[in-house]
Design a protein around this motif. Structure first.
Motif, PDB file in Angstrom:
ATOM      1  N   ASP A   1       0.847  -1.349  -0.061  1.00 45.16           N
ATOM      2  CA  ASP A   1      -0.030  -0.107  -0.051  1.00 45.16           C
ATOM      3  C   ASP A   1       0.769   1.341  -0.085  1.00 45.16           C
ATOM      4  N   VAL A   2       2.111   1.045   0.182  1.00 44.01           N
ATOM      5  CA  VAL A   2       2.891   2.156   0.222  1.00 44.01           C
ATOM      6  C   VAL A   2       3.163   2.632  -1.035  1.00 44.01           C
ATOM      7  N   LEU A   3       3.019   2.056  -2.248  1.00 42.22           N
ATOM      8  CA  LEU A   3       2.899   2.519  -3.493  1.00 42.22           C
ATOM      9  C   LEU A   3       1.826   3.560  -3.808  1.00 42.22           C
ATOM     10  N   VAL A   4       0.606   3.153  -3.208  1.00 42.23           N
ATOM     11  CA  VAL A   4      -0.478   3.974  -3.236  1.00 42.23           C
ATOM     12  C   VAL A   4      -0.330   5.637  -2.537  1.00 42.23           C
TER      13      VAL A   4
ATOM     14  N   TYR B   1      -1.277  -0.641  -9.512  1.00 48.36           N
ATOM     15  CA  TYR B   1      -2.473  -1.401 -10.227  1.00 48.36           C
ATOM     16  C   TYR B   1      -1.908  -2.724 -11.002  1.00 48.36           C
ATOM     17  N   ASP B   2      -0.602  -2.628 -11.382  1.00 52.32           N
ATOM     18  CA  ASP B   2      -0.044  -3.887 -12.054  1.00 52.32           C
ATOM     19  C   ASP B   2      -0.048  -5.144 -10.931  1.00 52.32           C
TER      20      ASP B   2
ATOM     21  N   VAL C   1      -6.973   3.611  -6.591  1.00 46.76           N
ATOM     22  CA  VAL C   1      -5.830   3.710  -7.714  1.00 46.76           C
ATOM     23  C   VAL C   1      -6.257   3.991  -8.818  1.00 46.76           C
ATOM     24  N   LEU C   2      -7.271   3.438  -9.744  1.00 47.95           N
ATOM     25  CA  LEU C   2      -7.792   3.587 -10.896  1.00 47.95           C
ATOM     26  C   LEU C   2      -7.852   5.051 -11.048  1.00 47.95           C
ATOM     27  N   ILE C   3      -8.675   5.715 -10.084  1.00 47.62           N
ATOM     28  CA  ILE C   3      -8.972   7.189 -10.030  1.00 47.62           C
ATOM     29  C   ILE C   3      -7.750   8.113  -9.988  1.00 47.62           C
ATOM     30  N   SER C   4      -6.915   7.813  -9.319  1.00 47.95           N
ATOM     31  CA  SER C   4      -5.711   8.492  -8.992  1.00 47.95           C
ATOM     32  C   SER C   4      -4.911   8.413 -10.265  1.00 47.95           C
ATOM     33  N   LEU C   5      -4.825   7.159 -10.878  1.00 48.82           N
ATOM     34  CA  LEU C   5      -3.858   6.920 -11.860  1.00 48.82           C
ATOM     35  C   LEU C   5      -4.527   7.453 -12.962  1.00 48.82           C
TER      36      LEU C   5
ATOM     37  N   GLU D   1     -12.690   5.287 -16.660  1.00 49.13           N
ATOM     38  CA  GLU D   1     -13.902   4.426 -17.258  1.00 49.13           C
ATOM     39  C   GLU D   1     -13.768   3.099 -16.351  1.00 49.13           C
ATOM     40  N   LYS D   2     -12.524   2.507 -16.185  1.00 46.66           N
ATOM     41  CA  LYS D   2     -12.704   1.259 -15.515  1.00 46.66           C
ATOM     42  C   LYS D   2     -13.034   1.401 -14.055  1.00 46.66           C
ATOM     43  N   ALA D   3     -12.746   2.693 -13.396  1.00 41.60           N
ATOM     44  CA  ALA D   3     -13.399   2.849 -12.032  1.00 41.60           C
ATOM     45  C   ALA D   3     -14.806   2.939 -11.974  1.00 41.60           C
TER      46      ALA D   3
END
Length: 153
Positions: free
Chosen positions: A64-67, A90-91, A104-108, A126-128
């Motif tokens: 979660d540190v990546l986020v 994400y990966d 993660v999707l929204i921030s990305l 769109e994925k989010a």
């Protein structure tokens, strides 16, 4: 007699605080200390300090540190590093099936959009949306605005 009881209680409380301080400073590994300090700084909106601490944490042990890193970089406008860390989250599928994954999707999506890659940003938003994320209207309005600015230039 009461005075002695109060002194004993205060002594026990002081000893408890001393044990906590010693444990945190001497028996907490650097990875955990940096992790905790990073989230404390993030919560206080001290994003540069959060980044400093998160960069001293092993993301294999604490993914979660990546986020936290990605979000902190996004907050300070360093979109390249935001994308790098959020893409890793994400990966590996961090938080898949939870609201963390949607975040993660929204921030990305927003990181890609702010960096100029609006199409890729839209894909992640769109994925989010497909996963049921709500309150994305503002994000899509920002994307539309960024897209209009690109067309004007």
């Amino acid at each position: 007699m009461i005075k002695k009881i109060i002194q004993i209680i205060i002594g026990v409380i002081a000893l408890g605080f001393l044990i906590v301080i010693i444990k945190d400073n001497f028996f907490t590994d650097a990875n955990t200390k940096s992790y905790n300090d990073g989230w404390d700084a993030y919560d206080k909106q001290q994003y540069e300090m959060a980044i400093f601490n998160f960069n001293h944490v092993d993301p294999v042990k604490k993914p979660d540190v990546l986020v936290g890193l990605g979000s902190s970089y996004l907050k300070i406008g360093d979109y390249k590093n935001a994308i790098q860390n959020l893409q890793k989250a994400y990966d590996i599928g961090y938080g898949k099936g939870t609201q963390d994954y949607e975040k993660v999707l929204i921030s990305l999506g927003m990181s890609y959009s702010y960096s100029g890659d609006i199409q890729k940003g839209k894909q992640y938003l769109e994925k989010a949306r497909q996963l049921g994320a709500s309150n994305l209207d503002i994000n899509f309005k920002i994307l539309d605005s960024l897209e209009q600015n690109q067309k004007i230039k």
